[in-house]
Design an enzyme around this catalytic site. Structure first.
Site, PDB file in Angstrom:
ATOM      1  N   ASN A   9      23.989   6.217  19.672  1.00  7.83           N
ATOM      2  CA  ASN A   9      24.017   4.773  19.936  1.00  7.83           C
ATOM      3  C   ASN A   9      23.139   4.531  21.160  1.00  7.83           C
ATOM      4  O   ASN A   9      23.537   4.821  22.285  1.00  7.83           O
ATOM      5  CB  ASN A   9      25.477   4.358  20.202  1.00  7.83           C
ATOM      6  N   LYS A  11      22.275   1.833  22.447  1.00  8.54           N
ATOM      7  CA  LYS A  11      22.680   0.621  23.185  1.00  8.54           C
ATOM      8  C   LYS A  11      21.441  -0.227  23.508  1.00  8.54           C
ATOM      9  O   LYS A  11      20.508  -0.263  22.708  1.00  8.54           O
ATOM     10  CB  LYS A  11      23.487   1.009  24.420  1.00  8.54           C
ATOM     11  N   HIS A  96      32.316  -2.046  18.413  1.00  5.41           N
ATOM     12  CA  HIS A  96      32.139  -1.184  19.587  1.00  5.41           C
ATOM     13  C   HIS A  96      32.851  -1.840  20.774  1.00  5.41           C
ATOM     14  O   HIS A  96      32.856  -3.061  20.912  1.00  5.41           O
ATOM     15  CB  HIS A  96      30.654  -0.986  19.892  1.00  5.41           C
ATOM     16  N   GLU A  98      32.088  -2.253  23.729  1.00  3.31           N
ATOM     17  CA  GLU A  98      31.289  -3.147  24.571  1.00  3.31           C
ATOM     18  C   GLU A  98      31.165  -4.530  23.936  1.00  3.31           C
ATOM     19  O   GLU A  98      31.016  -5.529  24.630  1.00  3.31           O
ATOM     20  CB  GLU A  98      29.915  -2.511  24.850  1.00  3.31           C
ATOM     21  N   GLU A 167      36.841   5.926  20.290  1.00  2.58           N
ATOM     22  CA  GLU A 167      36.119   5.918  21.567  1.00  2.58           C
ATOM     23  C   GLU A 167      37.000   5.315  22.655  1.00  2.58           C
ATOM     24  O   GLU A 167      37.026   4.083  22.821  1.00  2.58           O
ATOM     25  CB  GLU A 167      34.848   5.083  21.447  1.00  2.58           C
ATOM     26  N   GLY A 173      30.594   6.414  28.948  1.00  2.00           N
ATOM     27  CA  GLY A 173      29.650   6.308  30.061  1.00  2.00           C
ATOM     28  C   GLY A 173      30.213   6.761  31.394  1.00  2.00           C
ATOM     29  O   GLY A 173      29.592   6.549  32.438  1.00  2.00           O
ATOM     30  N   SER A 213      31.248  10.038  26.529  1.00  2.00           N
ATOM     31  CA  SER A 213      30.734  11.115  27.395  1.00  2.00           C
ATOM     32  C   SER A 213      30.598  12.454  26.682  1.00  2.00           C
ATOM     33  O   SER A 213      30.838  13.516  27.262  1.00  2.00           O
ATOM     34  CB  SER A 213      31.599  11.256  28.652  1.00  2.00           C
ATOM     35  N   GLY A 234      26.374   8.009  23.311  1.00  2.00           N
ATOM     36  CA  GLY A 234      25.558   7.000  23.986  1.00  2.00           C
ATOM     37  C   GLY A 234      24.514   7.668  24.860  1.00  2.00           C
ATOM     38  O   GLY A 234      23.442   8.060  24.393  1.00  2.00           O
ATOM     39  N   GLY A 235      24.848   7.856  26.138  1.00  2.00           N
ATOM     40  CA  GLY A 235      23.891   8.368  27.120  1.00  2.00           C
ATOM     41  C   GLY A 235      23.120   9.601  26.674  1.00  2.00           C
ATOM     42  O   GLY A 235      21.888   9.668  26.816  1.00  2.00           O
TER      43      GLY A 235
HETATM   44  P1  PGA Z   1      28.582   7.543  26.062  1.00  2.00           P
HETATM   45  O1  PGA Z   1      28.747   6.278  25.079  1.00  2.00           O
HETATM   46  O2  PGA Z   1      28.258   8.725  25.219  1.00  2.00           O
HETATM   47  O3  PGA Z   1      27.430   7.160  26.980  1.00  2.00           O
HETATM   48  O4  PGA Z   1      29.858   7.700  26.795  1.00  2.00           O
HETATM   49  C1  PGA Z   1      29.397   6.398  23.857  1.00  2.00           C
HETATM   50  C2  PGA Z   1      29.428   5.068  23.140  1.00  2.00           C
HETATM   51  O5  PGA Z   1      29.618   4.023  23.775  1.00  2.00           O
HETATM   52  O6  PGA Z   1      29.257   5.021  21.908  1.00  2.00           O
END
Ligand code: PGA
Length: 253
Positions: A9, A11, A96, A98, A167, A173, A213, A234-235
């Site tokens: 993802n 983002k 998601h 967010e 999640e 994050g 993470s 994500g990251g």
């Molecule tokens: P992250 O994000 O791997 O940066 O923690 C995961 C996500 O929001 O899908």
């Protein structure tokens, strides 16, 4: 046997050109056919066509990060399922955290979005997860159960095509992933709920991902859990080499 999933993802990162380069770099390392794993890249909307052009002729799939619940209409700034399918998407993230947090997406809206995804032949990845306050208050299963509600209400023919991503918001994050025990416990809870509403065979074939993470140092613990079938990243999905390591690790687990 559930084929593992590694989904990136991105983002709100990468211009279309940067996204195309990132996808090309990933493919250069993992190859056009990464083997027994489903690899999904989720770029921002403007980069979908460019990234899809790069992945064409490979087994790497494209996902969008969101969709509107209507197929067309006066919804300034929104993007619909038919547009995403026509832009090369096969998957779409729904709910998601967010979006739930910053865009006030409710369970009712995520429910409509799931149906919108299926109408456009997109495979939804429904994201669920509690925040730190919920966890501290012992409300994890209540919150996850509520967010999972729309999946439990689906017609079985649609539910059979659903991916669920657990999640926990506090792990996203933060650099502090959930413990394997916590991830497994919630994964098992999700599968159990799916079994109660849709039967054992559907529940056993549903793929449940963990996200929050995930990195090359911890992916193997998650992939080794009996009720976790992949990761939503994500990251660590924004660097080709790191993401490729996740793909390779998922096959070895
Ligand atoms: P992250 O994000 O791997 O940066 O923690 C995961 C996500 O929001 O899908």
């Amino acid at each position: 046997m559930r084929t593992p999933v590694v989904a990136g993802n991105w983002k709100m990162n990468t211009t279309p050109l940067e996204g195309a380069h990132l996808a090309a770099d990933i493919i250069e390392i993992i190859g056009k056919d990464p083997g027994p794993v489903d690899v999904i890249l989720c770029p921002p909307f403007p980069g979908l066509l460019e990234v899809a052009a790069v992945t064409e002729g490979t087994r790497i799939e494209i996902g969008a990060q969101d969709l509107h619940h209507a197929d067309a209409g006066a919804f300034t700034g929104s993007v619909s399922g038919p547009m995403l399918s026509a832009s090369g998407c096969r998957f779409v993230l729904v709910g998601h955290s967010e979006r739930r947090q910053h865009c006030r997406e409710t369970v009712q809206v995520t429910s409509q979005k799931l149906l919108a995804a299926y109408r456009s032949d997109l495979l939804p990845i429904l994201c669920v997860g509690e925040n730190a306050g919920h966890r501290d208050a012992g409300q994890t299963f209540e919150v996850v159960g509520e967010q999972l509600g729309p999946a439990l209400d689906l017609d079985p023919s649609l539910a059979a095509r659903l991916i669920v991503a657990y999640e926990p918001v506090w792990a996203i994050g933060s650099g502090a992933a959930a413990s394997p025990g916590d991830a497994q416990e919630v994964g098992a809870f999700i599968r159990h709920r799916m079994e109660n509403s849709h039967g054992e065979s559907l529940a056993q074939s549903t793929r449940i991902l963990y996200g929050g993470s995930v990195n090359p140092g911890n992916i193997e613990t998650f992939m080794g859990l009996s009720d976790i079938d992949g990761v939503l990243v994500g990251g660590a999905s924004l660097q080709a080499e790191t993401f490729a390591r996740l793909v390779l690790a998922s096959k070895e687990a």
